[in-house]
Scaffold this motif. Structure first.
Motif, PDB file in Angstrom:
ATOM      1  N   ASP A  34      10.376  -4.171   2.277  1.00 44.26           N
ATOM      2  CA  ASP A  34       9.838  -3.783   3.579  1.00 44.26           C
ATOM      3  C   ASP A  34       9.752  -4.985   4.514  1.00 44.26           C
ATOM      4  OD1 ASP A  34       9.499  -1.213   2.713  1.00 44.26           O
ATOM      5  OD2 ASP A  34       7.368  -1.438   2.263  1.00 44.26           O
ATOM      6  N   ASN A  35       9.713  -4.702   5.803  1.00 44.11           N
ATOM      7  CA  ASN A  35       9.567  -5.759   6.800  1.00 44.11           C
ATOM      8  C   ASN A  35       8.202  -6.432   6.755  1.00 44.11           C
ATOM      9  OD1 ASN A  35      12.137  -5.394   7.768  1.00 44.11           O
ATOM     10  ND2 ASN A  35      11.507  -3.924   9.319  1.00 44.11           N
ATOM     11  N   LYS A  36       7.244  -5.843   6.044  1.00 46.00           N
ATOM     12  CA  LYS A  36       5.911  -6.456   5.966  1.00 46.00           C
ATOM     13  C   LYS A  36       5.912  -7.721   5.101  1.00 46.00           C
ATOM     14  CE  LYS A  36       4.587  -3.138   2.439  1.00 46.00           C
ATOM     15  NZ  LYS A  36       3.743  -1.993   2.145  1.00 46.00           N
ATOM     16  N   ARG A  38       7.380 -11.062   4.962  1.00 46.91           N
ATOM     17  CA  ARG A  38       8.109 -11.942   5.871  1.00 46.91           C
ATOM     18  C   ARG A  38       8.764 -13.103   5.143  1.00 46.91           C
ATOM     19  NH1 ARG A  38       5.238 -12.128  11.620  1.00 46.91           N
ATOM     20  NH2 ARG A  38       5.233  -9.888  11.911  1.00 46.91           N
TER      21      ARG A  38
END
Length: 73
Positions: A34-36, A38
Motif C-alpha cells: 500500500d501507499n501508506k 513510504r
C-alpha cells in the motif's frame, strides 16, 4: 516512533537495482504494498561518480510491529 525496514546497497551504482528488487520482493512477501508504507532513499556517495564503493540505503516506513530486517550485500 516510526519503525523502518532497511536495505543497504554497497557496490557500483549500476547494480543498485538488485538491492531495490530485494526490497520489493520483501515488501510483497510481507504484504506491504500500500501507499501508506513510504519509501525513503539516502545516497551516502554520489551515484554519478561511478565509484565501486557506492553506498545507498532504502527505507520503508512500517505501520505495524514487524520484525525489522536489514539486507546486506
Amino acid at each position: 516512533m516510526t519503525q523502518l525496514a532497511v536495505i543497504e546497497h554497497y557496490g557500483t551504482p549500476e547494480l543498485k537495482h538488485e538491492s531495490v528488487n530485494k526490497l520489493i520482493k520483501w515488501r510483497q512477501e510481507n504484504q506491504l504494498l500500500d501507499n501508506k508504507y513510504r519509501n525513503y532513499g539516502i545516497h551516502y556517495t554520489n551515484p554519478n561518480q561511478r565509484r565501486r564503493n557506492y553506498i545507498m540505503s532504502i527505507w520503508v516506513s512500517l505501520l505495524m510491529n514487524l520484525l525489522l530486517l536489514t539486507f546486506m550485500e
